[in-house]
Design a protein around this motif. Structure first.
Motif, PDB file in Angstrom:
ATOM      1  N   ASP A   1      10.818  -1.661  71.417  1.00 57.74           N
ATOM      2  CA  ASP A   1      10.595  -0.868  70.452  1.00 57.74           C
ATOM      3  C   ASP A   1       9.117  -0.400  70.377  1.00 57.74           C
ATOM      4  N   GLN A   2       8.431  -1.473  70.600  1.00 59.54           N
ATOM      5  CA  GLN A   2       7.039  -1.362  70.524  1.00 59.54           C
ATOM      6  C   GLN A   2       6.419  -0.431  71.475  1.00 59.54           C
ATOM      7  N   TYR A   3       6.996  -0.759  72.767  1.00 62.78           N
ATOM      8  CA  TYR A   3       6.335   0.122  74.165  1.00 62.78           C
ATOM      9  C   TYR A   3       6.980   1.383  73.654  1.00 62.78           C
ATOM     10  N   GLU A   4       7.986   1.838  73.480  1.00 60.81           N
ATOM     11  CA  GLU A   4       8.460   3.221  72.865  1.00 60.81           C
ATOM     12  C   GLU A   4       7.667   4.033  72.211  1.00 60.81           C
ATOM     13  N   LYS A   5       6.933   3.228  71.076  1.00 60.94           N
ATOM     14  CA  LYS A   5       6.385   3.762  70.338  1.00 60.94           C
ATOM     15  C   LYS A   5       4.650   3.821  70.772  1.00 60.94           C
ATOM     16  N   LEU A   6       4.159   3.226  71.504  1.00 57.42           N
ATOM     17  CA  LEU A   6       3.101   3.255  72.433  1.00 57.42           C
ATOM     18  C   LEU A   6       3.266   4.557  73.397  1.00 57.42           C
TER      19      LEU A   6
ATOM     20  N   LYS B   1       1.050  14.295  68.164  1.00 55.93           N
ATOM     21  CA  LYS B   1       0.303  15.504  68.690  1.00 55.93           C
ATOM     22  C   LYS B   1      -1.114  15.412  68.225  1.00 55.93           C
ATOM     23  N   ASP B   2      -1.358  14.879  67.149  1.00 53.51           N
ATOM     24  CA  ASP B   2      -2.945  14.852  66.780  1.00 53.51           C
ATOM     25  C   ASP B   2      -3.709  13.608  67.183  1.00 53.51           C
ATOM     26  N   ALA B   3      -3.120  12.660  68.209  1.00 54.24           N
ATOM     27  CA  ALA B   3      -3.754  11.511  68.701  1.00 54.24           C
ATOM     28  C   ALA B   3      -5.040  11.943  68.880  1.00 54.24           C
ATOM     29  N   ASP B   4      -6.022  10.959  68.708  1.00 50.80           N
ATOM     30  CA  ASP B   4      -7.331  11.100  68.784  1.00 50.80           C
ATOM     31  C   ASP B   4      -8.144   9.875  69.703  1.00 50.80           C
TER      32      ASP B   4
ATOM     33  N   ASN C   1      -9.733   7.183  68.775  1.00 55.08           N
ATOM     34  CA  ASN C   1      -9.313   5.914  68.090  1.00 55.08           C
ATOM     35  C   ASN C   1      -7.895   5.429  68.345  1.00 55.08           C
ATOM     36  N   TRP C   2      -6.841   6.545  68.349  1.00 58.35           N
ATOM     37  CA  TRP C   2      -5.563   6.051  68.391  1.00 58.35           C
ATOM     38  C   TRP C   2      -5.228   5.598  69.852  1.00 58.35           C
ATOM     39  N   TYR C   3      -5.847   6.227  70.967  1.00 58.02           N
ATOM     40  CA  TYR C   3      -5.727   5.667  72.296  1.00 58.02           C
ATOM     41  C   TYR C   3      -6.291   4.421  72.446  1.00 58.02           C
ATOM     42  N   ARG C   4      -7.353   4.083  71.842  1.00 58.37           N
ATOM     43  CA  ARG C   4      -8.206   2.929  71.990  1.00 58.37           C
ATOM     44  C   ARG C   4      -7.520   1.716  71.247  1.00 58.37           C
ATOM     45  N   GLN C   5      -6.712   2.120  70.137  1.00 59.13           N
ATOM     46  CA  GLN C   5      -5.847   1.183  69.374  1.00 59.13           C
ATOM     47  C   GLN C   5      -4.656   0.807  70.529  1.00 59.13           C
TER      48      GLN C   5
END
Length: 359
Positions: free
Chosen positions: A7-12, A17-20, A22-26
């Protein structure tokens, strides 16, 4: 625990659509947590993100009495050879016999695997996104995938050996199976388990070895178009991730192929058709009819005029249209007329005649 990891992998793997930035670093930080859970589950005693003097290591783990170093990457583009060499430098500076495991969920450039394979010492094993998903989602697990890769590295000198291969049949269903078959195979469309029998040989008519993942997407797309008009043989595609490592992959796969199956390679000439042909005749012991050379690259099949820096070109256009590169390739392939391509390109005609069932 395994369901939580899936579940965690599928979420990542599904950015909003609005991922910036910061989202990718997290996401990178959360990937480390996920990998730690996966290794803990298999009792591999992981230690994540530590800092020896002057450097940073993403992690390490124990398998038997050996310590393995770990590098994790999830970028938007394929990693170049320089990224792998930077990690290899860290591994080289450790205890003799230390092996590094490099996991890139964005894949590798084709020259990266060749460059690493041609080095004097092999002490880094490569995983791509598909390898990692087998570890996370399927019953094989990280330990099984790693030991398969280690054996290929030891026996054949292969730093990247794809754990799964993709087969296509006339019903248009893709089937993903272990390249060196173990126990399970599953249907990629539904994700359902198809069998739990030990597989001794790859059940196929043709083993098609190509250089990279984009090559595979082009081949799959074109075969699906061909199937609409002509029946084809059962084709299993294996990605070698490099041109000069292909003979090693061919030698490894040979023992798993039924005696009636053909091995074909589709390889870029890089402007050297005669040299490429000679290389595969001498190193892979293939006949000229089994060597399909695209000149200069396989992308000439899908572009009327080949753009400069083709990889960057496709990556930019995919991003502009908010697509993955695979989706972008599919859109281009959908517009191709097979009859026109046969007339236009001799290498494609050779490929077409090799896979179509003749009445």
């Amino acid at each position: 625990m395994k369901k939580e990891i899936i579940d965690q992998y599928e979420k990542l793997a599904a950015p909003p659509k609005d991922a910036d930035g910061n989202w990718y670093r997290q996401r990178g930080r959360e990937l480390e947590v996920l990998v730690q859970k996966l290794l803990d589950l298999e009792k591999l005693e992981p230690r994540m993100r530590y800092r020896p003097e002057g450097e940073e290591i993403d992690g390490s783990f124990l398998l038997g009495d050996k310590v393995y170093l770990l590098e994790l990457k999830w970028h938007s583009v394929e990693l170049p050879a320089s990224s792998i060499y930077q990690f290899k430098g860290k591994v080289d500076g450790k205890l003799l016999g230390t092996i590094g495991i490099f996991i890139s969920l964005s894949g590798y450039s084709k020259d990266a695997v060749d460059a690493l394979s041609l080095g004097k010492t092999l002490n880094v094993i490569l995983f791509d996104k598909e390898d990692f998903e087998v570890c996370v989602k399927e019953e094989y697990g990280f330990r099984k995938v790693l030991t398969t890769k280690l054996r290929q590295a030891a026996e054949e000198g292969i730093v990247f050996f794809p754990y799964n291969s993709v087969s296509i049949q006339n019903d248009l269903k893709e089937t993903i199976e272990p390249t060196l078959p173990q126990v399970l195979s599953y249907q990629s469309i539904s994700g359902s388990i198809m069998s739990e029998n030990q597989i001794n040989k790859i059940n196929t008519d043709i083993i098609l070895i190509c250089e990279g993942n984009r090559d595979r997407e082009i081949l799959l797309g074109l075969m699906k178009k061909i199937i609409k008009d002509k029946p084809i043989k059962r084709v299993t595609i294996v990605v070698a991730m490099g041109k000069y490592v292909m003979p090693k992959v061919i030698n490894s796969v040979r023992s798993q192929v039924d005696s009636d199956a053909d091995i074909l390679v589709i390889v870029d000439s890089d402007g050297e058709i005669d040299k490429t042909m000679k290389f595969f005749i001498e190193k892979a012991h293939l006949k000229p009819n089994n060597i399909i050379i695209t000149d200069p690259y396989i992308e000439t099949w899908i572009f009327n005029e080949l753009p400069d820096r083709i990889s960057d070109y496709m990556q930019r256009n995919a991003q502009r249209s908010n697509q993955t590169v695979e989706q972008y390739i599919k859109g281009i392939v959908d517009s191709i007329k097979i009859d026109d391509l046969i007339k236009k390109d001799n290498s494609f005609e050779k490929f077409y005649n090799s896979i179509v069932i003749k009445k």
